[in-house]
Design a protein around this motif. Structure first.
Motif, short mmCIF file in Angstrom:
data_model
loop_
_atom_site.label_atom_id
_atom_site.label_comp_id
_atom_site.label_asym_id
_atom_site.label_seq_id
_atom_site.Cartn_x
_atom_site.Cartn_y
_atom_site.Cartn_z
N VAL A 194 0.73 -1.19 0.23
CA VAL A 194 0.12 -0.06 -0.10
C VAL A 194 0.84 1.06 -0.08
N LEU A 195 0.69 2.33 -0.95
CA LEU A 195 1.22 3.50 -0.99
C LEU A 195 0.42 4.55 -0.67
N VAL A 196 0.90 5.39 0.69
CA VAL A 196 0.01 6.28 1.11
C VAL A 196 0.52 7.65 1.09
N VAL A 197 -0.27 8.37 -0.03
CA VAL A 197 0.20 9.69 -0.47
C VAL A 197 -0.71 10.73 0.32
N GLU A 198 0.18 11.48 1.38
CA GLU A 198 -0.79 12.14 2.04
C GLU A 198 0.19 13.42 2.65
N ASP A 199 -0.02 14.72 2.42
CA ASP A 199 0.88 15.87 2.87
C ASP A 199 0.91 16.01 4.16
N ASP A 200 -0.12 15.91 5.04
CA ASP A 200 -0.08 16.06 6.35
C ASP A 200 0.48 14.89 7.10
N LEU A 201 1.49 15.16 7.84
CA LEU A 201 2.64 14.43 8.52
C LEU A 201 1.76 13.34 9.24
N ARG B 83 1.83 9.76 9.11
CA ARG B 83 2.24 8.78 9.91
C ARG B 83 1.36 7.61 10.57
N ASP B 84 0.07 8.04 10.96
CA ASP B 84 -0.91 7.13 11.62
C ASP B 84 -1.31 6.37 11.08
N LEU B 85 -1.58 6.87 9.36
CA LEU B 85 -2.17 5.80 8.48
C LEU B 85 -1.36 4.66 8.41
N ALA B 86 0.08 4.89 8.13
CA ALA B 86 1.19 3.94 8.11
C ALA B 86 1.30 3.12 9.26
N ASP B 87 1.16 3.56 10.42
CA ASP B 87 1.12 2.88 11.76
C ASP B 87 0.02 1.81 11.61
N VAL B 88 -1.21 2.17 11.32
CA VAL B 88 -2.39 1.11 11.35
C VAL B 88 -2.35 0.21 10.25
#
Lengths: 123, 717
Positions: free
Chosen positions: A7-14, A18-23
């Motif tokens: 899964v590649l998360v493209v998000e400008d809000d740090l 980070r939280d999405l990556a963790d989950v």
């Protein structure tokens, strides 16, 4: 659950990134992150993801441009796109983008995970 | 002759009472006394004659001018009648031509000016002609017919002699644009008896003749019917040539029969014709001559009554002058009336034409069921630039009207007479550069003839394209604003929600990861601050948009305000910051305004300068005055603004890529709010690049009243 799925998360809000990556990692996905379209394109070039969580309003290269560039890559049509955005008219934008699903911000984590899971299974 | 008698009687009585020597002496005294007086009187009288003659000649010129005006008005008026007729359906619609003969007969019966009226088709055959059966006369060989066919403009022919009565006539001819696209010619020959009567009325009697010449020098109005009937040419005669050359004046001409004649001449405006007002000089100056001759006799008889006589003569002269004045006044009145009456039709038509041409709306008039344009003013023609509309049908001018249902709409109005009006009706116009949609408010209505039969359509349209596009743009901007506001408000909420859910999940698993927990709590704090900043900015914007922002007007010292803002900014810098804020000011600098809002301007610009100089550096804050205005300059050496993004710099939710890339938080509303505050204070804000890179913002504000006049007076900082 998400074993081996990239899964590649493209998000400008740090924080969100980070939280999405963790989950997602907790759920067993292989997670890559990018803060804007250009960075995401570099990640995709190195390792083509199965699913991209994509916002549209991004600095440097926005979601639309990223999608066009992605389709230009070899096998670039394979990654499923999930639009994750706070924009208005989300469903319309999702279909224009050719996204498999969309999630509106602010989102419920469980709902987001369910969407990723559904899109992955369909793939 | 009776008046001097008493004086003569006196002088004759003298010898009987005083002897011959006495009479001689008296006569000698009288002669001595009277001689110089007599000489003086003779000189002054001959001078008087010359004056009177010049006066009479001048009056004759005035008469000639009045007669010329009356002639022009007569022709103009009758031409206007024909032009008016030519526009009516009776002539333009071939289907109505059966009734034309009756119509012409009626006009001929009502207006004795017309000798013959006729209407010829394209070939020159008379569709109708008064007094003769239709299609019996062929006029294609006549000059005026050919000229109207060729030019499409009205024509006044030279004079000619009518075949029936042998009197001189002139023909007027106007084009008739038939609905079929062909051009007919409506013509009438004018008998000139009425005009002659009117001209004679203008000059009065006293044996004065009025002569009118056409452009070829042919006499067609003359008191002697034989001269006029023969169309005698006066070409070569100096006075006639002068009139035809457009000159006005008078001269003495010796006629063929040797008569010395006083001739006044004037041109007929626009026609190229001339008018002569003539009388044998002997007759013209007769009155004056008689008076002078009588006066000389009287002087010779009795110098003693010279004074009384000159008084009498003065009276007669003034009487003479008065009579001429009366003639002029009468001539002017008649000419004016003629002009008014005959110009009325023409005037109305011209007024309407001018009104239509200069109206700020598009106006067109069509005729017939296929909507052929007969009038289209400049605004209307702008709808299809470069296209010739007159004489063409709707579909010929606007082929695109067919696919858009416009033709059916026009047909329906033509058929039913029901007016149609629209608002912002989109109409796609095909142009060389493709299809252009134009928006129109228009009213379409039917015009009808006297019997209520449809004649055509009247289209009055107002283009609203600019307004519609502006509205669409405003709607799009509002949409963009809402979209961005929604996006920017949801972003901190997303982070907040996510942090809460992460904590929840952690608690659910029963394993609290302390560093992670602390991170989430920090996120919550940060995002709450971000959200409240954004909400504050949004509230400011919303108040500005609705004009609710409270605003005071009080003297504000910008220098004092700037120093305080700079100090606050210095205090807020982290310990490791390498920024150097330098303030230079020409003081004091007082403007009228709201101190809190002006402070917001200074603080926004300063905090931007610090935020967007991530690597530190010098920040200059310069206050001064220029051209009666206070200037505030804030210059940094930071990331600057890419050239392509400078236009949008002061727009809401505009964040430059450089700002985003540098990772500086911002709502994208700061500069927008700053600009609005400055503008509400009657000032301006602009951007330039700092030499060597970076951003420089320049604010200009009007100086307070006391400041401009007495720069030395003011509040010291």
């Amino acid at each position: 659950m998400g074993q081996g799925v990239r899964v590649l998360v493209v998000e400008d809000d740090l924080h969100v990134r980070r939280d999405l990556a963790d989950v997602l990692e907790e759920e067993g996905y292989l997670v890559d992150v990018a803060s804007h379209g250009l960075e995401a394109l570099e990640r995709a070039r190195r390792a083509l993801p199965d699913v991209v969580l994509l916002d549209l309003s991004l600095p440097v290269m926005d979601g639309w441009a990223f999608r066009r560039e992605l389709l230009g890559l070899e096998g670039g049509e394979r990654p499923r796109i999930i639009l994750v955005t706070a924009d208005l008219h989300t469903s319309e934008k999702a279909s224009r983008l050719g996204a498999s699903a969309y999630v509106q911000k602010p989102f419920d984590v469980d709902e987001l995970l369910a969407t990723v899971s559904a899109v992955t299974r369909a793939a | 002759m009776a008046e001097p008698r008493p004086a003569a009687a006196d002088s004759e009585r003298e010898p009987s009472s005083g002897g011959p020597s006495h009479r001689t002496r008296v006569l000698g005294i009288l002669a001595l006394a009277g001689l110089p007086l007599l000489l003086l009187a003779a000189v002054s009288l001959s001078q008087g004659v010359a004056d009177v003659e010049a006066q009479i000649a001048e009056e004759r010129v005035d008469l000639a001018r009045a007669a010329a005006l009356a002639t022009a008005a007569f022709v103009d008026g009758n031409l206007a009648t024909l032009r008016g007729l030519a526009l009516t359906r009776s002539f333009t619609d071939p289907a109505a031509h059966a009734d034309v003969a009756r119509l012409l007969d009626r006009i001929r019966a009502e207006d004795p000016n017309w000798d013959v009226l006729g209407f010829a088709d394209r070939e020159g055959w008379n569709v109708a002609i008064t007094g003769l059966p239709p299609r019996t006369v062929h006029i294609a060989h006549l000059g005026f017919f050919q000229q109207v066919q060729a030019t499409g403009r009205p024509v006044v022919s030279p004079a000619f002699t009518g075949r029936v009565r042998g009197i001189p006539l002139i023909a007027l001819a106007v084009p008739v644009e038939l609905a079929s696209g062909e051009r007919g010619v409506l013509s009438g020959s004018l008998s000139l008896e009425r005009l002659q009567d009117e001209l004679q009325q203008i000059v009065g009697d006293h044996g004065i003749q009025v002569v009118v010449l056409d452009s070829e020098g042919q006499v067609f109005i003359h008191p002697d019917p034989a001269v006029a009937g023969a169309l005698t040419s006066l070409r070569g005669r100096a006075d006639a040539e002068a009139a035809l050359a457009g000159e006005t004046g008078s001269r003495r001409t010796v006629e063929v029969d040797g008569t010395d004649t006083l001739v006044a001449y004037a041109p007929v405006p626009k026609m190229g014709w001339g008018v002569l007002v003539q009388q044998p000089a002997a007759a013209a100056f007769d009155v004056a001559r008689q008076q002078v001759a009588a006066a000389l006799t009287l002087f010779a008889l009795a110098a003693a009554v010279a004074g009384w006589l000159s008084w009498h003569l003065g009276g007669r002269l003034s009487l003479l002058y008065q009579r001429q004045l009366d003639a002029r006044a009468r001539a002017e009145v008649v000419a004016r009336e003629l002009r008014v009456v005959s110009a009325e039709n023409e005037g109305h038509r011209r007024f309407l034409e001018e009104l239509i041409a200069s109206a700020p709306v598009a106006i067109a008039i069509t005729r017939g069921p296929e909507h052929r344009f007969v009038t289209a003013n400049p605004r209307y023609r702008e709808l299809k630039p470069g296209s010739e509309m007159l004489g063409k049908t709707l579909v010929e001018v606007f082929p695109e009207a067919e696919r858009q249902g416009t033709v059916e709409r026009w047909d329906r109005v033509y058929a039913t007479g029901e007016q149609l009006s629209t608002l912002d009706y989109p109409f796609a116009v095909d142009t060389d550069s493709g299809e252009v949609v134009r928006y129109l408010n228009f009213v379409l209505s039917r015009h009808e003839d006297a019997d209520g039969r449809p004649e055509g359509l009247l289209i009055v349209a107002m283009e609203t394209t600019a307004a519609v596009l502006a509205r669409q743009r405003a709607e799009r901007e509002k949409d963009d604003f809402l979209s961005m506001a929604s996006h920017d408000l949801k972003s901190p909420l997303t982070s907040l929600g996510l942090a809460a859910q992460m904590i929840d999940r952690m608690l659910g698993r029963g394993a609290v990861d302390r560093p992670r927990l602390e991170r989430h709590v920090a996120t919550i704090r940060e995002q709450v601050a971000r959200a409240s900043l954004l909400i504050g900015d949004l509230l400011d914007v919303s108040r500005m948009e609705t004009g609710q922002l409270e605003r005071r007007r009080e003297p504000v010292d910008l220098v004092k305000l700037a120093r305080a803002a700079v100090q606050r900014q210095r205090d807020a810098l982290p310990d490791d910051a390498t920024h150097e804020i330098v303030e230079t000011a020409e003081e004091p600098l007082v403007v009228e305004g709201d101190e809190a809002r002006l402070d917001q301007v200074l603080t926004n610009l300063l905090s931007n300068a610090v935020k967007y100089s991530p690597d530190g550096g010098r920040i200059d804050v310069r206050l001064g005055r220029d051209d009666g205005q206070a200037t505030i300059e804030v210059a940094d050496h930071g990331v600057g603004v890419p050239e392509a993004e400078r236009d949008r710099l002061f727009a809401p939710f505009s964040r430059t890529t450089a700002a985003v890339r540098s990772g500086v938080e911002g709502t994208g509303l700061g500069l927008y709010i700053t600009r609005r505050i400055v503008e509400e204070h009657g000032g301006t804000i602009g951007f330039t690049e700092t030499p060597g890179g970076g951003a420089t913002f320049l604010v200009r504000l009007p100086l307070g009243r006391g400041e401009v006049e007495h720069p030395e007076v003011g509040e010291a900082a």
